[in-house]
Design a protein around this motif. Structure first.
Motif, PDB file in Angstrom:
ATOM      1  N   VAL A  25      46.252  53.226  44.080  1.00 42.56           N
ATOM      2  CA  VAL A  25      45.102  52.685  43.354  1.00 42.56           C
ATOM      3  C   VAL A  25      45.562  52.075  42.030  1.00 42.56           C
ATOM      4  O   VAL A  25      45.166  50.951  41.688  1.00 42.56           O
ATOM      5  N   ASP A  26      46.439  52.773  41.303  1.00 42.72           N
ATOM      6  CA  ASP A  26      46.933  52.239  40.035  1.00 42.72           C
ATOM      7  C   ASP A  26      47.748  50.967  40.238  1.00 42.72           C
ATOM      8  O   ASP A  26      47.609  50.002  39.481  1.00 42.72           O
ATOM      9  N   SER A  27      48.576  50.930  41.262  1.00 48.31           N
ATOM     10  CA  SER A  27      49.388  49.748  41.532  1.00 48.31           C
ATOM     11  C   SER A  27      48.521  48.540  41.859  1.00 48.31           C
ATOM     12  O   SER A  27      48.757  47.439  41.355  1.00 48.31           O
ATOM     13  N   ILE A  28      47.527  48.753  42.698  1.00 53.04           N
ATOM     14  CA  ILE A  28      46.636  47.654  43.059  1.00 53.04           C
ATOM     15  C   ILE A  28      45.839  47.200  41.845  1.00 53.04           C
ATOM     16  O   ILE A  28      45.680  45.993  41.610  1.00 53.04           O
ATOM     17  N   THR A  29      45.384  48.135  41.055  1.00 52.27           N
ATOM     18  CA  THR A  29      44.620  47.789  39.853  1.00 52.27           C
ATOM     19  C   THR A  29      45.469  46.963  38.897  1.00 52.27           C
ATOM     20  O   THR A  29      45.014  45.940  38.374  1.00 52.27           O
ATOM     21  N   ARG A  30      46.727  47.380  38.670  1.00 51.24           N
ATOM     22  CA  ARG A  30      47.610  46.619  37.780  1.00 51.24           C
ATOM     23  C   ARG A  30      47.842  45.208  38.316  1.00 51.24           C
ATOM     24  O   ARG A  30      47.838  44.235  37.563  1.00 51.24           O
ATOM     25  N   ALA A  31      48.025  45.090  39.611  1.00 53.91           N
ATOM     26  CA  ALA A  31      48.252  43.775  40.217  1.00 53.91           C
ATOM     27  C   ALA A  31      47.019  42.888  40.056  1.00 53.91           C
ATOM     28  O   ALA A  31      47.142  41.701  39.716  1.00 53.91           O
ATOM     29  N   TYR A  36      44.087  38.544  37.250  1.00 53.85           N
ATOM     30  CA  TYR A  36      42.939  38.150  36.429  1.00 53.85           C
ATOM     31  C   TYR A  36      43.398  37.511  35.126  1.00 53.85           C
ATOM     32  O   TYR A  36      42.819  36.538  34.655  1.00 53.85           O
ATOM     33  N   GLU A  37      44.481  38.057  34.557  1.00 48.38           N
ATOM     34  CA  GLU A  37      44.965  37.570  33.263  1.00 48.38           C
ATOM     35  C   GLU A  37      45.836  36.321  33.366  1.00 48.38           C
ATOM     36  O   GLU A  37      46.190  35.743  32.344  1.00 48.38           O
ATOM     37  N   GLU A  38      46.179  35.898  34.572  1.00 48.93           N
ATOM     38  CA  GLU A  38      46.971  34.678  34.753  1.00 48.93           C
ATOM     39  C   GLU A  38      46.172  33.482  34.241  1.00 48.93           C
ATOM     40  O   GLU A  38      45.027  33.286  34.636  1.00 48.93           O
ATOM     41  N   ALA A  39      46.801  32.695  33.364  1.00 49.49           N
ATOM     42  CA  ALA A  39      46.124  31.510  32.840  1.00 49.49           C
ATOM     43  C   ALA A  39      45.893  30.500  33.966  1.00 49.49           C
ATOM     44  O   ALA A  39      44.798  29.954  34.106  1.00 49.49           O
ATOM     45  N   GLU A  40      46.922  30.249  34.750  1.00 47.27           N
ATOM     46  CA  GLU A  40      46.798  29.360  35.894  1.00 47.27           C
ATOM     47  C   GLU A  40      46.817  30.212  37.160  1.00 47.27           C
ATOM     48  O   GLU A  40      47.841  30.796  37.503  1.00 47.27           O
ATOM     49  N   LYS A  41      45.680  30.267  37.802  1.00 51.37           N
ATOM     50  CA  LYS A  41      45.571  31.093  39.008  1.00 51.37           C
ATOM     51  C   LYS A  41      46.443  30.507  40.123  1.00 51.37           C
ATOM     52  O   LYS A  41      46.435  29.304  40.355  1.00 51.37           O
ATOM     53  N   PRO A  42      47.206  31.371  40.796  1.00 50.02           N
ATOM     54  CA  PRO A  42      48.041  30.879  41.899  1.00 50.02           C
ATOM     55  C   PRO A  42      47.178  30.460  43.086  1.00 50.02           C
ATOM     56  O   PRO A  42      46.052  30.934  43.248  1.00 50.02           O
ATOM     57  N   ASN A  43      47.727  29.572  43.902  1.00 54.21           N
ATOM     58  CA  ASN A  43      47.001  29.128  45.105  1.00 54.21           C
ATOM     59  C   ASN A  43      46.852  30.243  46.110  1.00 54.21           C
ATOM     60  O   ASN A  43      45.875  30.301  46.842  1.00 54.21           O
ATOM     61  N   ASN A  44      47.839  31.143  46.170  1.00 56.98           N
ATOM     62  CA  ASN A  44      47.823  32.220  47.149  1.00 56.98           C
ATOM     63  C   ASN A  44      47.767  33.556  46.409  1.00 56.98           C
ATOM     64  O   ASN A  44      48.789  34.104  46.011  1.00 56.98           O
ATOM     65  N   ALA A  45      46.566  34.081  46.248  1.00 58.81           N
ATOM     66  CA  ALA A  45      46.374  35.317  45.493  1.00 58.81           C
ATOM     67  C   ALA A  45      47.054  36.505  46.172  1.00 58.81           C
ATOM     68  O   ALA A  45      47.633  37.365  45.500  1.00 58.81           O
ATOM     69  N   ALA A  46      47.005  36.554  47.490  1.00 59.39           N
ATOM     70  CA  ALA A  46      47.617  37.675  48.207  1.00 59.39           C
ATOM     71  C   ALA A  46      49.127  37.686  47.988  1.00 59.39           C
ATOM     72  O   ALA A  46      49.729  38.746  47.801  1.00 59.39           O
TER      73      ALA A  46
END
Length: 98
Positions: A25-31, A36-46
């Motif tokens: 749960v902590d690992s997924i939350t940190r990821a 969320y904090e990425e300025a430029e969201k990646p095309n592939n979130a997974a």
């Protein structure tokens, strides 16, 4: 009236505790927070989450390249197999003619 399957609440709670105890749960939350904090969201979130969590291996572009290389290698193999068979037939005719 439709019935839906709902797992036993105690099993669900047991699984939740298992995930928390294992740090999942902590690992997924940190990821997810990092995403969320990425300025430029990646095309592939997974893929971002997988890499953030330490996943290694080829990315999507590498996988496509490898698939294409594999397909080309299979085609070449088939071509060489056909050529080999044709050459065997020619050799057979040549050897039987002597």
């Amino acid at each position: 009236m439709t019935s839906t399957y709902r797992p036993n609440e105690s099993k669900r709670e047991e699984f939740r505790r298992y995930l928390e105890k294992g740090g999942v749960v902590d690992s997924i939350t940190r990821a997810l927070v990092a995403l969320y904090e990425e300025a430029e969201k990646p095309n592939n979130a997974a893929e971002f989450v997988r890499r953030f969590m330490g996943g290694t291996g080829p990315d999507t572009a590498e996988i496509e390249t490898l698939k294409n290389e594999l397909m080309a290698a299979r085609e070449k193999h088939e071509e060489l197999t056909r050529e080999n068979e044709a050459l065997k037939e020619k050799l057979q005719k040549y050897e039987s003619g002597q």
